[in-house]
Design a protein around this motif. Sequence first.
Motif, PDB file in Angstrom:
ATOM      1  N   TYR A   6       0.843  -1.189   0.000  1.00 33.99           N
ATOM      2  CA  TYR A   6       0.000   0.000   0.000  1.00 33.99           C
ATOM      3  C   TYR A   6       0.883   1.246   0.000  1.00 33.99           C
ATOM      4  N   ALA A  10      -1.812   5.639   2.455  1.00 33.91           N
ATOM      5  CA  ALA A  10      -2.788   4.645   2.907  1.00 33.91           C
ATOM      6  C   ALA A  10      -2.341   3.999   4.204  1.00 33.91           C
ATOM      7  N   ARG A  64      -8.528   5.512  -1.072  1.00 31.62           N
ATOM      8  CA  ARG A  64      -8.728   4.158  -1.593  1.00 31.62           C
ATOM      9  C   ARG A  64      -9.230   4.189  -3.040  1.00 31.62           C
ATOM     10  N   ARG A  69      -3.633   0.191  -5.208  1.00 34.58           N
ATOM     11  CA  ARG A  69      -3.438  -0.638  -4.022  1.00 34.58           C
ATOM     12  C   ARG A  69      -3.143  -2.066  -4.469  1.00 34.58           C
ATOM     13  N   MET A 172       1.066  -3.457   4.822  1.00 29.56           N
ATOM     14  CA  MET A 172       0.411  -2.334   5.479  1.00 29.56           C
ATOM     15  C   MET A 172       1.246  -1.734   6.607  1.00 29.56           C
TER      16      MET A 172
END
Length: 420
Positions: A6, A10, A64, A69, A172
């Motif tokens: 990501y 994000a 998003r 992504r 993440m």
Amino acid sequence: MAPARYSLGAILLHWLIAAALAFQIVFADSLEGPRGPDLFARFQLHKSVGITILLLSVLRVGWRLLAPRPAPVPGPKWAMTLSGLVHLGFYVVMIGAPLTGWILVSTSDIRVDTLLFGSVPWPHLPAPQWMGEPAEALHEILPKIGIALFVLHVAGALRHQYLLGTPILARMLPGGHGKAVGAAALAAAIIIGAVVLGKVADPKGAKAAPVSAVEAAPSNIAPAQDDIAPVESSKAAEDDHAKLVAEAEVEASAKPRNWALSPGGRLNFTAQWNGEPVNGSFSKWSSNILFAPEALEASGIDVSIDLTSVDTGDSQRDGTLTASDFFDTARFTKASYRATRFKSLGGDRYRADGALTLRGVSKPVPLNFTLTITGNTARARGTATIDRTSFGVGQGDFAGTTEIAGPVAISFDFSATAKD
């Protein structure tokens, strides 16, 4: 091609929201108990963090939609469907919980202005009153749903990382890059830190307490004594009578002086909220003073107080005090105190018998004060006590005295210069 990780934006939004949600859910346990200054401060922090979560969540949705992504991790249809539902559920909680809280505040019978972290004004929603009850129910349910989703989310991530061998945690976490142990430790540290902070946070204790009106009051002010002790002999009675006659003659020929307030005076008050003192002051007030110790019969004071200048050290509480339940400054911007009757209590001590007008109601309020005059300069310090309920200060839930006591202590300390 879809990226392997990501984007940094994000990642930052993900963990900021996660930490804020963990803090908010844990901190909510401290929002129980009798209403008072401490609980008031906690609710203000709770509202501020909630609106922050709402804003971050809206930003996260936009991010998003716009930023690339990683592709979904392949797996059985049931697992991918459940993963999608969990993520959707998180967005419902992230946006729905603060939104229902916002509706709840906006429809409350007690109107309290919202200032994010005590600085940024935040408006009420134009929501109809009937929305308050369902919003309250949802606001209580959504955090529980959030906890269940968190458990499923963590279980899914650990399943991919350790059972299926997919390095999903590193996608993440900043700096993860496949280091599963470090990524898991950092994730745990972020959430645990937020949980601990939610337990120990004390928004009221972090602020310096305003100067107490009681502490500002002079200690040498004695209460009024209306009863004169009996004299010990007829000779003493004759001497006292002669002295009183002489003083009356002097007072009849004397004239009071006009006085102008000097900068730096203080007009303070102290109320009791569930046993805790709430100290405040008024920064804007003026007076017309006509006074001389030898001309009490002709003396008088007239004080005007700008109620919008109230300061209790908490801008949100000040907004509540100026609202209709308390001072109602939309209709009554000022209070006034007028006195034309004075009594010497001996030495530099005096008593004024005047009337306070507040919210359109006038009631007699005696006050005791000391006055020291040196040439053309005078200093006055004094105290009084009023019953707020007599003036209608405190409506609705605050009309009674169970939470906020009726008596309010007043003190003042100012200097003045003779005009003539």
